[in-house]
Write an enzyme that holds these catalytic residues in place. Structure first.
Site, mmCIF file in Angstrom:
data_model
loop_
_atom_site.group_PDB
_atom_site.id
_atom_site.type_symbol
_atom_site.label_atom_id
_atom_site.label_comp_id
_atom_site.label_asym_id
_atom_site.label_seq_id
_atom_site.Cartn_x
_atom_site.Cartn_y
_atom_site.Cartn_z
ATOM 1 N N ILE A 1 -7.940 6.847 -0.820
ATOM 2 C CA ILE A 1 -7.314 5.589 -0.923
ATOM 3 C C ILE A 1 -7.640 5.156 0.470
ATOM 4 O O ILE A 1 -8.326 5.931 1.294
ATOM 5 C CB ILE A 1 -6.109 5.407 -1.495
ATOM 6 C CG1 ILE A 1 -5.089 3.720 -0.724
ATOM 7 C CG2 ILE A 1 -5.208 5.939 0.766
ATOM 8 C CD1 ILE A 1 -4.537 3.203 -1.128
ATOM 9 N N SER A 2 -9.154 3.927 -0.191
ATOM 10 C CA SER A 2 -10.247 3.554 0.931
ATOM 11 C C SER A 2 -8.927 2.737 2.550
ATOM 12 O O SER A 2 -7.737 2.711 2.413
ATOM 13 C CB SER A 2 -10.917 2.544 0.110
ATOM 14 O OG SER A 2 -11.388 3.112 -0.924
ATOM 15 N N GLN A 3 -9.948 2.382 3.161
ATOM 16 C CA GLN A 3 -9.537 2.183 4.837
ATOM 17 C C GLN A 3 -8.926 0.842 3.960
ATOM 18 O O GLN A 3 -9.555 -0.212 3.709
ATOM 19 C CB GLN A 3 -10.365 2.406 5.601
ATOM 20 C CG GLN A 3 -10.154 1.490 6.553
ATOM 21 C CD GLN A 3 -11.212 2.672 7.730
ATOM 22 O OE1 GLN A 3 -12.144 3.254 7.549
ATOM 23 N NE2 GLN A 3 -10.607 1.706 9.301
ATOM 24 N N ARG B 1 0.861 -1.114 0.037
ATOM 25 C CA ARG B 1 0.088 0.149 0.065
ATOM 26 C C ARG B 1 1.278 0.683 -0.240
ATOM 27 O O ARG B 1 0.537 2.391 -0.638
ATOM 28 C CB ARG B 1 -1.022 -0.077 1.328
ATOM 29 C CG ARG B 1 -2.362 1.326 1.021
ATOM 30 C CD ARG B 1 -3.003 0.969 1.613
ATOM 31 N NE ARG B 1 -3.709 1.743 2.030
ATOM 32 C CZ ARG B 1 -4.116 2.736 3.028
ATOM 33 N NH1 ARG B 1 -3.246 2.648 4.372
ATOM 34 N NH2 ARG B 1 -5.910 3.109 2.682
#
Ligand code: SAM
Length: 215
Positions: free
Chosen positions: A60-62, A34
């Site tokens: 950017i998503s969790q 990530r």
């Protein structure tokens, strides 16, 4: 910073809350780092379970949310997937790992600069089975339909009609639906005689814009 150790801690955490179940998704989290999908100045936060800014008012998503949605999608090798909301390209890259070299991921982003950011991130990892389109993803991607799976990583006011049309029979659509502040995550299976719809919990996403999105 020891990104590998941080990554292992995050994987352990997502398992401990019961979201991460599949070995393939666990492997994907290791193979698709990530920290390579966030702006450099935020890399030190990449393995916290939190969304992060990628600019242009987008995130950017969790990680735990990405895992929950990916688990719900039940991805198999060789499948053809459509993602709406490319953002950083992290979710697309995880999917590309899961479908393997005989599968393919089409992903749509409406913000050109983000599509370019994602393209660079994906290229740096040498990933070849992803194609990014820059357009209104609320309409789906008719020219490449039908899809085995569709995943929407932005909040929709309702389920856009084109998605159900562009899904194969037996296919799965995962989409957050609700208002601008809170959404229910729907997992929708397309059946011969209609759809089967499950709600897997409340989430918070940036809005899907466009024809079938928020005005
Ligand atoms: N999946 C992304 C990742 O892995 O980084 C995170 C996606 S972010 C939460 C949602 C994205 O949806 C934003 O980049 C936003 O620009 C995009 N978006 C919103 N409406 C869209 C539309 N109609 N078509 C395509 N992308 C859209």
């Amino acid at each position: 910073m020891d990104f590998e150790a941080e990554k292992e801690k995050l994987i352990k955490y997502i398992k401990s809350i019961g979201y991460l179940k599949s070995k393939e998704i666990e492997d994907a989290l290791r193979k698709i780092p990530r920290h390579l999908f966030v702006p450099k100045h935020l890399r030190y936060l990449a393995y916290r379970d939190t969304p992060l800014s990628i600019g242009y008012n987008q995130t950017i998503s969790q990680p735990s949310t990405v895992v929950a949605m990916t688990e719900a999608l039940e991805v198999k090798k060789g499948q053809k997937i459509l993602e709406i909301g490319t953002g950083s390209g992290w979710q697309s890259s995880i999917l590309s790992y899961l479908v393997g070299k005989n599968g393919f991921v089409y992903t749509i982003e409406v913000i050109e600069e983000l599509a370019e950011f994602a393209k660079r991130n994906i290229k740096n990892l040498g990933i070849k089975n992803i194609k990014i389109f820059i357009k209104d993803g609320s309409l789906g991607l008719k020219e490449k339909a039908p899809f085995d799976r569709i995943i929407v990583t932005a909040a929709a006011p309702d389920v856009p009609k084109p998605y159900l049309k562009q899904l194969k029979l037996g296919g799965i659509l995962v989409i957050p639906v609700g208002n601008l502040y809170l959404q229910k995550m729907y997992v929708i299976k397309k059946l011969k005689d209609g759809i089967e719809k499950k709600d897997i919990g409340n989430f918070m996403f940036v809005p899907l814009i466009g024809k079938y999105g928020f005005k």
